[in-house]
Design a protein around this motif. Structure first.
Motif, PDB file in Angstrom:
ATOM      1  N   PHE A 273       0.848  -1.177   0.000  1.00 23.39           N
ATOM      2  CA  PHE A 273       0.000   0.000   0.000  1.00 23.39           C
ATOM      3  C   PHE A 273       0.891   1.236   0.000  1.00 23.39           C
ATOM      4  O   PHE A 273       1.653   1.460   0.927  1.00 23.39           O
ATOM      5  CB  PHE A 273      -0.905   0.032   1.239  1.00 23.39           C
ATOM      6  N   GLY A 274       0.785   2.028  -1.040  1.00 23.92           N
ATOM      7  CA  GLY A 274       1.624   3.204  -1.157  1.00 23.92           C
ATOM      8  C   GLY A 274       0.826   4.484  -1.074  1.00 23.92           C
ATOM      9  O   GLY A 274      -0.279   4.539  -0.549  1.00 23.92           O
ATOM     10  N   ALA A 275       1.380   5.547  -1.658  1.00 26.78           N
ATOM     11  CA  ALA A 275       0.752   6.863  -1.592  1.00 26.78           C
ATOM     12  C   ALA A 275      -0.559   6.915  -2.362  1.00 26.78           C
ATOM     13  O   ALA A 275      -1.327   7.849  -2.195  1.00 26.78           O
ATOM     14  CB  ALA A 275       1.719   7.921  -2.137  1.00 26.78           C
ATOM     15  N   GLU A 276      -0.809   5.922  -3.244  1.00 27.28           N
ATOM     16  CA  GLU A 276      -2.029   5.945  -4.031  1.00 27.28           C
ATOM     17  C   GLU A 276      -3.212   5.337  -3.282  1.00 27.28           C
ATOM     18  O   GLU A 276      -4.348   5.415  -3.735  1.00 27.28           O
ATOM     19  CB  GLU A 276      -1.825   5.186  -5.350  1.00 27.28           C
ATOM     20  N   THR A 277      -2.968   4.692  -2.149  1.00 26.51           N
ATOM     21  CA  THR A 277      -4.059   4.197  -1.323  1.00 26.51           C
ATOM     22  C   THR A 277      -4.834   5.395  -0.809  1.00 26.51           C
ATOM     23  O   THR A 277      -4.267   6.297  -0.199  1.00 26.51           O
ATOM     24  CB  THR A 277      -3.506   3.368  -0.144  1.00 26.51           C
ATOM     25  N   SER A 278      -6.128   5.421  -1.044  1.00 23.76           N
ATOM     26  CA  SER A 278      -6.880   6.636  -0.746  1.00 23.76           C
ATOM     27  C   SER A 278      -8.209   6.325  -0.073  1.00 23.76           C
ATOM     28  O   SER A 278      -8.659   5.180  -0.029  1.00 23.76           O
ATOM     29  CB  SER A 278      -7.140   7.432  -2.042  1.00 23.76           C
ATOM     30  N   ALA A 279      -8.825   7.353   0.448  1.00 20.98           N
ATOM     31  CA  ALA A 279     -10.165   7.284   1.032  1.00 20.98           C
ATOM     32  C   ALA A 279     -10.846   8.614   0.777  1.00 20.98           C
ATOM     33  O   ALA A 279     -10.190   9.648   0.590  1.00 20.98           O
ATOM     34  CB  ALA A 279     -10.093   6.990   2.530  1.00 20.98           C
ATOM     35  N   VAL A 280     -12.159   8.608   0.747  1.00 21.80           N
ATOM     36  CA  VAL A 280     -12.933   9.816   0.498  1.00 21.80           C
ATOM     37  C   VAL A 280     -13.595  10.255   1.793  1.00 21.80           C
ATOM     38  O   VAL A 280     -14.245   9.458   2.477  1.00 21.80           O
ATOM     39  CB  VAL A 280     -14.007   9.572  -0.587  1.00 21.80           C
ATOM     40  N   ILE A 281     -13.392  11.533   2.161  1.00 24.93           N
ATOM     41  CA  ILE A 281     -14.154  12.085   3.276  1.00 24.93           C
ATOM     42  C   ILE A 281     -15.259  12.963   2.695  1.00 24.93           C
ATOM     43  O   ILE A 281     -15.053  13.687   1.725  1.00 24.93           O
ATOM     44  CB  ILE A 281     -13.271  12.880   4.260  1.00 24.93           C
ATOM     45  N   ARG A 282     -16.426  12.862   3.285  1.00 28.05           N
ATOM     46  CA  ARG A 282     -17.619  13.522   2.737  1.00 28.05           C
ATOM     47  C   ARG A 282     -18.101  14.626   3.680  1.00 28.05           C
ATOM     48  O   ARG A 282     -18.229  14.412   4.887  1.00 28.05           O
ATOM     49  CB  ARG A 282     -18.732  12.501   2.512  1.00 28.05           C
ATOM     50  N   PHE A 283     -18.393  15.776   3.094  1.00 25.12           N
ATOM     51  CA  PHE A 283     -18.931  16.911   3.833  1.00 25.12           C
ATOM     52  C   PHE A 283     -20.379  17.142   3.392  1.00 25.12           C
ATOM     53  O   PHE A 283     -20.672  17.116   2.194  1.00 25.12           O
ATOM     54  CB  PHE A 283     -18.144  18.190   3.541  1.00 25.12           C
ATOM     55  N   SER A 313     -26.410  16.726  -4.369  1.00 22.53           N
ATOM     56  CA  SER A 313     -26.231  18.176  -4.345  1.00 22.53           C
ATOM     57  C   SER A 313     -25.833  18.630  -2.947  1.00 22.53           C
ATOM     58  O   SER A 313     -26.352  18.158  -1.942  1.00 22.53           O
ATOM     59  CB  SER A 313     -27.538  18.849  -4.759  1.00 22.53           C
ATOM     60  N   ARG A 314     -24.854  19.520  -2.911  1.00 23.42           N
ATOM     61  CA  ARG A 314     -24.359  20.136  -1.683  1.00 23.42           C
ATOM     62  C   ARG A 314     -23.534  19.182  -0.817  1.00 23.42           C
ATOM     63  O   ARG A 314     -23.194  19.508   0.305  1.00 23.42           O
ATOM     64  CB  ARG A 314     -25.501  20.739  -0.856  1.00 23.42           C
ATOM     65  N   GLU A 315     -23.229  18.025  -1.323  1.00 21.85           N
ATOM     66  CA  GLU A 315     -22.302  17.140  -0.629  1.00 21.85           C
ATOM     67  C   GLU A 315     -20.956  17.176  -1.334  1.00 21.85           C
ATOM     68  O   GLU A 315     -20.896  17.169  -2.554  1.00 21.85           O
ATOM     69  CB  GLU A 315     -22.818  15.700  -0.598  1.00 21.85           C
ATOM     70  N   ARG A 316     -19.889  17.230  -0.550  1.00 27.68           N
ATOM     71  CA  ARG A 316     -18.558  17.274  -1.109  1.00 27.68           C
ATOM     72  C   ARG A 316     -17.800  16.010  -0.720  1.00 27.68           C
ATOM     73  O   ARG A 316     -17.825  15.595   0.439  1.00 27.68           O
ATOM     74  CB  ARG A 316     -17.776  18.495  -0.582  1.00 27.68           C
ATOM     75  N   GLY A 317     -17.146  15.418  -1.689  1.00 32.51           N
ATOM     76  CA  GLY A 317     -16.306  14.270  -1.394  1.00 32.51           C
ATOM     77  C   GLY A 317     -14.878  14.587  -1.796  1.00 32.51           C
ATOM     78  O   GLY A 317     -14.604  14.831  -2.964  1.00 32.51           O
ATOM     79  N   VAL A 318     -13.968  14.622  -0.837  1.00 34.32           N
ATOM     80  CA  VAL A 318     -12.566  14.922  -1.113  1.00 34.32           C
ATOM     81  C   VAL A 318     -11.754  13.640  -0.960  1.00 34.32           C
ATOM     82  O   VAL A 318     -11.783  12.995   0.096  1.00 34.32           O
ATOM     83  CB  VAL A 318     -12.021  16.004  -0.169  1.00 34.32           C
ATOM     84  N   GLN A 319     -11.051  13.253  -2.016  1.00 35.32           N
ATOM     85  CA  GLN A 319     -10.267  12.028  -2.003  1.00 35.32           C
ATOM     86  C   GLN A 319      -8.879  12.317  -1.448  1.00 35.32           C
ATOM     87  O   GLN A 319      -8.101  13.063  -2.025  1.00 35.32           O
ATOM     88  CB  GLN A 319     -10.159  11.441  -3.412  1.00 35.32           C
TER      89      GLN A 319
END
Length: 528
Positions: A273-283, A313-319
């Motif tokens: 698992f390197g730097a490309e392993t990711s997760a999305v946090i949702r606002f 709509s109005r939800e943000r997902g930042v990876q």
């Protein structure tokens, strides 16, 4: 026509008996049509559909192993030429290159079931998430990969429904075998080679299914590589260095292969698992900006659509991924705007406008406008300013602490409510689950959660830093230095994670605040 043919499922009975017998004839056929295959290679059948390409003699470094012309490959262009492909191009949303290539493969099954290439393709694909049972898919609930799988399944269903209504042959094919499309599109996603080609000013993805070459398995640090160019009009496999006899030839499916794409497309999780392993946090903008008439709410919803169709709509997902400074700053800017009062928001909007005006007046900007005819007509009014414009940097120490608190709450809520299992449970199931699919699902969930814990640890340390320097006259300087360092840092949990996933014991996770690290501690099986 399909009704008079043998379903691709019946190939399960014939294929593994005939595959090795057909290989010499198939290889000779390819070479007669312009391919070149090193005589020191052989295909080995390991059973259950597992194949590999191995050496029968020593191979020199930078030696060509396979030269496979494009004209021998299955391509999206060939799929477009079929009756199904022509009807697919008339659909409202058309078809993408992967879908056209899958259509080519199905057309080959219909028109030439005895084709030797078909006999080299696997038919057992239960390891791919799209073929998992409902219970296995449920394990991925709340995760990035679970959302990606649901979105992909929905796209496949909608495409099949649309094409069935338009093309009778395709409709009859799926009546005979409802899983035919799943098999074809899975072959494309798991066995095709993807290239970027230029068409005018646009870059386009092209997919090709190359016979013989698709026996190559993945290895992060592979002993072979593949290239393709317009000049050669071929896919070329060559060795990276000297290879001993009876060694498997491997390539990398992607230098930055990450767990989500790896499991969805290929049915396995990378061992590293390197730097490309990711997760999305949702606002949730409705929750963070409840006053619908406020300036911040208007700013929050202004860039709806920038974050992908899968977000309401109005939800943000930042990876986020480990050391991903840019995406972390995006998450911080959203939280800063959500935490800001009207006065500080007005001040930063005015500062942004002044900074932008100063840039546009500079000689550099003048030359850019004159030479490239770039007109800065965006973000000129309050109605076009977005969160990242005004809040990429610290707004105030009080606002920063509130923003960090928002981020911590979002991550804690996501870990507690979105996932059906805990990280500790995932790490245990990654070694103990009965099926390989369940073990892979647990590994995928664990990788996402470790990214979330990494950022929880980072934001927690930043909050402690603020508290430490809060009364200092140079608090802003100290905090800014720590902020830049932590956002770009990589907590080295990877070796420990690999040990955890491969060990029969279970592990628990703690946050070491002094070391700024995520720590996996082994626990005895009885306490798990």
């Amino acid at each position: 026509m399909w009704g008079s043919m043998v379903s691709w499922r019946v190939l399960v009975i014939l294929k593994f008996v005939l595959s090795l017998e057909v290989m010499p004839r198939f290889q000779a056929s390819l070479e007669a049509r312009g391919a070149w295959i090193h005589n020191g290679l052989k295909i080995v059948d390991h059973g259950d559909g597992e194949r590999s390409m191995r050496t029968t003699q020593a191979i020199d470094g930078e030696e060509t192993l396979v030269f496979m012309p494009w004209e021998l490959a299955g391509t999206g262009a060939k799929g477009r030429e079929t009756a199904m492909g022509q009807d697919a191009s008339c659909l409202l949303d058309g078809a993408n290159e992967e879908q056209y290539l899958a259509i080519w493969l199905l057309d080959l099954c219909v028109c030439n079931m005895d084709d030797d290439y078909l006999k080299t393709l696997p038919t057992e694909i239960s390891h791919l998430p799209t073929c998992w049972s409902a219970e296995e898919k449920e394990i991925l609930q709340g995760s990035q990969i679970g959302a990606g799988l649901a979105f992909r399944d929905m796209q496949d269903i909608e495409f099949c429904q649309a094409l069935r209504e338009r093309n009778e042959q395709f409709d009859n094919l799926l009546k005979k075998d409802p899983q035919a499309w799943t098999w074809a599109i899975s072959m494309v996603r798991s066995r095709s080679f993807c290239f970027l080609t230029s068409e005018g000013d646009d870059e386009m993805k092209q997919y090709g299914m190359f016979p013989f070459c698709d026996f190559l398995n993945h290895q992060t640090f592979s002993n072979a590589k593949w290239t393709s160019s317009l000049e050669s009009s071929a896919l070329i496999i060559s060795s990276r260095f000297c290879i001993e006899p009876d060694t498997e030839i491997t390539i990398s499916y992607g230098q930055h292969l990450e767990p989500t794409g790896s499991l969805l497309n290929y049915g396995f999780i990378p061992s590293v698992f390197g730097a490309e392993t990711s997760a999305v946090i949702r606002f949730d903008g409705n929750e963070l900006c409840p006053n619908k008439s406020s300036r911040k709410f208007n700013m929050w919803i202004r860039d709806d659509g920038r974050y992908g169709e899968q977000y309401p709509s109005r939800e943000r997902g930042v990876q986020l991924s480990i050391g991903a400074e840019s995406s972390a700053k995006t998450a911080l800017s959203l939280a800063r705007v959500a935490a800001a009062d009207d006065d500080i928001l007005d001040a930063f909007i005015d500062r942004y406008k002044a900074r932008k005006l100063e840039y546009e007046k500079s000689e550099q900007a003048k030359r850019k406008i004159e030479n490239e005819q770039v007109f800065h007509d965006q973000h000129d009014t309050d109605d076009s300013i977005i969160c990242a414009d005004v809040a990429r940097d610290v707004m105030s120490m009080t606002n920063e602490r509130q923003a960090l608190e928002i981020l911590l709450n979002v991550i804690d809520s996501q870990l507690a409510e979105k996932f059906p299992t805990s990280l500790r449970e995932d790490l245990y199931e990654a070694s103990h689950a009965d099926s390989i699919n369940a073990r892979n699902a647990a590994k995928a969930l664990a990788s996402e959660k470790l990214v979330l814990y990494h950022w929880r640890c980072t934001f927690f340390r930043l909050q402690n830093c603020l508290d430490e320097y809060l009364d200092s006259f140079d608090a802003g300087i100290h905090y800014s230095l720590v902020l830049e360092d932590l956002l770009a840092s990589s907590i080295r949990f990877v070796p420990t994670l690999i040990e955890a996933l491969e060990s029969p014991s279970s592990f628990m996770l703690t946050v070491d605040e002094e070391e700024e690290a995520v720590v996996l501690q082994q626990v005895t099986p009885s306490s798990s």
